[in-house]
Every structure is written in structure tokens, then in C-alpha cells.
Design an enzyme around this catalytic site. Structure first.
Site, mmCIF file in Angstrom:
data_model
loop_
_atom_site.group_PDB
_atom_site.id
_atom_site.type_symbol
_atom_site.label_atom_id
_atom_site.label_comp_id
_atom_site.label_asym_id
_atom_site.label_seq_id
_atom_site.Cartn_x
_atom_site.Cartn_y
_atom_site.Cartn_z
ATOM 1 C CG ASP A 11 18.573 -2.886 1.573
ATOM 2 O OD1 ASP A 11 18.658 -2.504 2.754
ATOM 3 O OD2 ASP A 11 17.838 -3.818 1.209
ATOM 4 C CB THR B 153 15.822 -5.311 8.145
ATOM 5 O OG1 THR B 153 15.250 -4.734 6.970
ATOM 6 C CG2 THR B 153 15.290 -4.606 9.374
ATOM 7 C CB SER C 227 9.036 -1.857 4.448
ATOM 8 O OG SER C 227 8.361 -1.732 5.706
ATOM 9 C CE LYS D 21 12.742 9.587 8.798
ATOM 10 N NZ LYS D 21 13.941 9.976 9.555
ATOM 11 C CE1 TYR E 68 5.514 -3.647 6.684
ATOM 12 C CE2 TYR E 68 3.642 -5.014 7.288
ATOM 13 C CZ TYR E 68 4.688 -4.717 6.431
ATOM 14 O OH TYR E 68 4.901 -5.509 5.322
ATOM 15 C CE1 TYR F 244 2.710 11.909 -5.029
ATOM 16 C CE2 TYR F 244 4.022 12.038 -7.037
ATOM 17 C CZ TYR F 244 3.779 12.443 -5.745
ATOM 18 O OH TYR F 244 4.590 13.388 -5.175
ATOM 19 C CB THR G 131 5.920 -14.344 0.973
ATOM 20 O OG1 THR G 131 4.691 -13.936 0.366
ATOM 21 C CG2 THR G 131 6.826 -14.939 -0.093
ATOM 22 N NE ARG H 259 7.086 -12.468 9.093
ATOM 23 C CZ ARG H 259 6.343 -11.478 8.599
ATOM 24 N NH1 ARG H 259 6.893 -10.553 7.883
ATOM 25 N NH2 ARG H 259 5.052 -11.434 8.814
HETATM 26 N N1 UDP Z 1 4.077 -17.051 16.077
HETATM 27 C C1 UDP Z 1 4.193 -18.100 16.988
HETATM 28 N N2 UDP Z 1 5.438 -18.385 17.486
HETATM 29 C C2 UDP Z 1 6.570 -17.699 17.144
HETATM 30 C C3 UDP Z 1 6.444 -16.644 16.200
HETATM 31 C C4 UDP Z 1 5.182 -16.350 15.701
HETATM 32 O O1 UDP Z 1 3.203 -18.759 17.347
HETATM 33 O O2 UDP Z 1 7.659 -18.034 17.651
HETATM 34 C C5 UDP Z 1 2.744 -16.745 15.549
HETATM 35 C C6 UDP Z 1 2.360 -15.257 15.616
HETATM 36 O O3 UDP Z 1 1.791 -14.961 16.877
HETATM 37 C C7 UDP Z 1 1.348 -15.176 14.491
HETATM 38 C C8 UDP Z 1 1.861 -16.199 13.465
HETATM 39 O O4 UDP Z 1 2.745 -17.054 14.161
HETATM 40 O O5 UDP Z 1 0.069 -15.551 14.921
HETATM 41 C C9 UDP Z 1 2.600 -15.577 12.293
HETATM 42 O O6 UDP Z 1 3.545 -14.684 12.808
HETATM 43 P P1 UDP Z 1 4.573 -13.879 11.875
HETATM 44 O O7 UDP Z 1 5.304 -12.919 12.749
HETATM 45 O O8 UDP Z 1 5.376 -14.850 11.090
HETATM 46 O O9 UDP Z 1 3.674 -13.116 10.814
HETATM 47 P P2 UDP Z 1 2.355 -12.211 10.900
HETATM 48 O O10 UDP Z 1 1.730 -12.295 12.274
HETATM 49 O O11 UDP Z 1 2.789 -10.839 10.563
HETATM 50 O O12 UDP Z 1 1.490 -12.849 9.872
#
Ligand code: UDP
Length: 328
Positions: free
Chosen positions: A33, A37, A77, A93, A147, A161, A177, A188
Site C-alpha cells: 500500500d 487513502t 485504488s 495511474k 475512476y 493478458y 460494499t 461515501r
Molecule cells: N449521498 C448522499 N449523501 C451523502 C453522501 C452520498 O445522499 O452525504 C448519495 C450519493 O449522491 C449517491 C449515494 O449516496 O447517490 C451513494 O454514494 P456513495 O458515494 O456512497 O457511492 P456511489 O455513488 O459511488 O455508489
């Protein structure tokens, strides 16, 4: 002699749980690592083990591991929209140059390599639920493009590969997850809501909250990945929990779980935020005999217990300034 596995992103959320699983299964685990992050806190308990070693290294640069290697699991990542904004070039990268380096290493060692792909390869999907055959609806130059496209390139070079060099490869497409060791301030939705509840702040739902996600508990995810690695199936496999929920309902569940008296407030929906997401897991069921076992009530409780146990200062660590750009 024990089988030897290299796990990249070892100090991250999924990587550290995989290190736990592989050490328990009796492997010699080499964790790698660059700690951009990831956090050493996630693997501190493994450091004293004779069959665990940690290498602080950025896999976007040449990767050297001495001795034999039987498996490589590529889990390095950034994995949250906030992180992509903060470190977009590193995100590109690690998925491209990093994957290339590891594929070269896998060839040199005759190791089987599994790469962590993502439901983000489906972008904002026009097919629901998402099957592995769907090609996706991705904006390459949007905020998630660094991403999504890195992960799509990662799948392409891994398949190349596999077909050209006959390398043994596996591709898991990971859907949302959650579980202990998620970063509280990575933006998140789950850590965001739980952090807000613990600080006594209102819960920020983006958009009108009608967008959906399907959340898989980490132990189920790790089981699926383990089975895929040990299978002989080289095409991508979705691993996730099909139990779909709107983000507004999810906020209500967190309010109930935490007992917070705060309310939900609405913020603008970030650009290219997928409107719906649910894995079709027919392949995983048929090929791996896998399906998730932990329901959301149980999984959320275990995750909440983890967040509650964190030192208070972690709760108040400031979010990155790019967070403001993300939702405006
Ligand atoms: N989201 C939200 N409030 C927050 C953070 C995220 O409503 O404070 C929403 C975000 O807009 C998305 C969903 O929750 O629609 C999941 O977001 P996350 O970033 O966890 O994952 P991803 O969008 O990559 O699935």
C-alpha cells in the site's frame, strides 16, 4: 511451503479484510500500500504475524517482490467520489500503470491475478439490474471518469493478458460494499450519514433521495472474491447484494439505527451520480455457489458498533475542500 499471495491496497477497507481472510486461510500474505487513502490502523493487528509482511510501495512504479507468488489480488485504488476529485491522476495511474506492472509481475511469477473492478464500469446504467453483459453508460470526462475509465482500462488490459499471454486472471465487479474500517470522512454515503448522526448534525441527502444503491456487507463480499479467485472463470463476475434501497430510505434506516434526533436535509445531486444500481448475481450464484448472507439490519449494526468505537477526534476530522465542489 505456504501459498504466497500479494494483496495491493492492503491497508484499505477491502484490502485489509482480504488480508485477514487470507492469513486465516493459512496463506503467506504480502500486503502492499502507498497509504494515500489506506491506514496502518487497519492492519496493525496483522503486523506481528509471522506470515504477514507489509511493503510500503506505490504500485504505479515498478513492483518487485522476491520469492514465489501464487496469487495477486489488486485492490489498490481510491474508491470514493471525493477521493477522485482530490487525487484524480493517482486514481488513473493505479488502475492503468499499476495494473500493467502487476500483470507483468504475475507473468514473471506465473501467478493467478484477480483485479478489483466495479459497478462503476456500468456508469449511470440504462439496464436494470445490471448483468455482466451490459456495456455501461459512462461519461469519460465527468468527475467519476478518472475512476470509471481506469477500471474499464484495467479490465481490458487484464483480458488482453489473459488471451494473449494466457495469464490466469479473474475480474470481480464490486457493488457498493460496507462494513467496519470504512473511512469516516471519505464522503461515501454510509460513513457520511453515521458521522453526521454521531456529531449531532442533519443527514445530507443528495438530490431528492430517489436514487438507489444495493449495499453488500464486507464479509459477504470477501467470501465472493475468495470463491472467484479459486474458480476457473476468467470473465467478469458481479459480487454485491441485490437488496436495493433508495438513499432517502437509507437515511431513515440510519436515523433509526443511531437514534439521532436530527433530520434529513437535501443538497444538490452531484454530476453523473448514478440513478439506480442493483447487481444481477445469477452468475455468482451459478458459477461460485455464492450469495450474500448478511442482511442490512445486521450488517449496519456491526458497522455502527465500529464507528462508535473510534476515538472522538476522528469524528471531527475535516473533510477535504473538494467536497464543496462535489455537490455544487
Ligand atoms: N449521498 C448522499 N449523501 C451523502 C453522501 C452520498 O445522499 O452525504 C448519495 C450519493 O449522491 C449517491 C449515494 O449516496 O447517490 C451513494 O454514494 P456513495 O458515494 O456512497 O457511492 P456511489 O455513488 O459511488 O455508489
Amino acid at each position: 511451503m505456504k501459498e504466497r499471495v500479494l494483496i495491493t491496497g492492503a491497508a484499505g477497507f477491502l484490502g485489509s479484510h482480504l488480508c485477514d481472510r487470507f492469513t486465516k486461510e493459512g496463506f503467506h500474505v504480502i500486503g502492499m500500500d502507498n497509504l494515500i487513502t489506506g491506514s496502518m490502523n487497519n492492519i496493525a493487528h496483522l503486523m506481528p504475524l509471522e506470515h504477514f509482511e507489509f511493503h510500503h510501495h506505490d504500485i504505479s512504479k515498478f513492483v518487485h517482490v522476491s520469492g514465489k507468488l501464487d496469487y495477486i489480488l489488486h485492490f489498490a485504488s481510491p474508491a470514493s467520489p471525493i477521493d477522485y476529485l482530490k487525487i484524480p491522476i493517482q486514481t488513473l495511474k493505479v488502475g492503468s500503470l499499476g495494473t500493467h506492472n502487476l500483470l507483468g509481475l504475475a507473468r514473471a511469477k506465473s501467478a493467478r491475478m484477480l483485479i478489483a473492478s466495479t459497478s462503476e464500469v456500468y456508469g449511470d446504467p440504462l439496464v436494470h439490474p445490471q448483468t455482466e453483459e451490459y456495456y455501461g453508460n459512462v461519461n469519460p470526462i465527468g468527475p467519476r471518469g478518472v475512476y470509471d475509465e481506469a477500471k474499464r482500462f484495467q479490465e481490458a488490459i487484464t483480458m488482453a493478458y489473459h488471451t494473449y499471454h494466457k495469464l490466469e486472471t479473474r475480474i470481480v465487479r464490486i457493488f457498493n460494499t460496507y462494513g467496519p474500517r470504512m473511512r469516516l470522512n471519505d464522503g461515501r454515503v454510509l460513513p457520511a450519514f453515521v458521522g453526521q448522526a454521531l456529531r449531532g448534525e442533519d443527514l445530507t441527502v443528495f438530490g431528492d433521495g430517489s436514487q438507489t444503491r444495493s449495499f453488500c456487507y464486507v464479509n459477504d463480499q470477501v467470501e465472493g472474491i475468495f470463491r472467484l479467485l479459486m474458480s476457473d472463470y476468467a470473465l467478469p463476475v458481479n459480487i454485491g447484494n441485490p437488496d436495493e434501497i433508495t438513499i432517502a430510505q437509507f437515511a431513515e434506516e440510519i436515523i433509526k439505527l443511531t437514534g439521532t434526533t436530527q433530520k434529513v436535509i437535501y443538497k444538490p445531486l452531484p454530476k453523473d451520480d448514478p440513478m439506480q444500481r442493483q447487481p444481477n448475481i445469477t452468475k455468482a450464484k451459478e458459477i461460485l455457489g455464492w450469495e450474500p448472507k448478511v442482511d442490512r439490519t445486521e450488517g449496519l449494526k456491526m458497522t455502527y458498533d465500529f464507528f462508535k468505537s473510534l476515538p472522538e477526534e476522528k469524528l471531527y476530522k475535516k473533510e477535504h475542500k473538494s467536497f464543496k465542489n462535489y455537490i455544487s
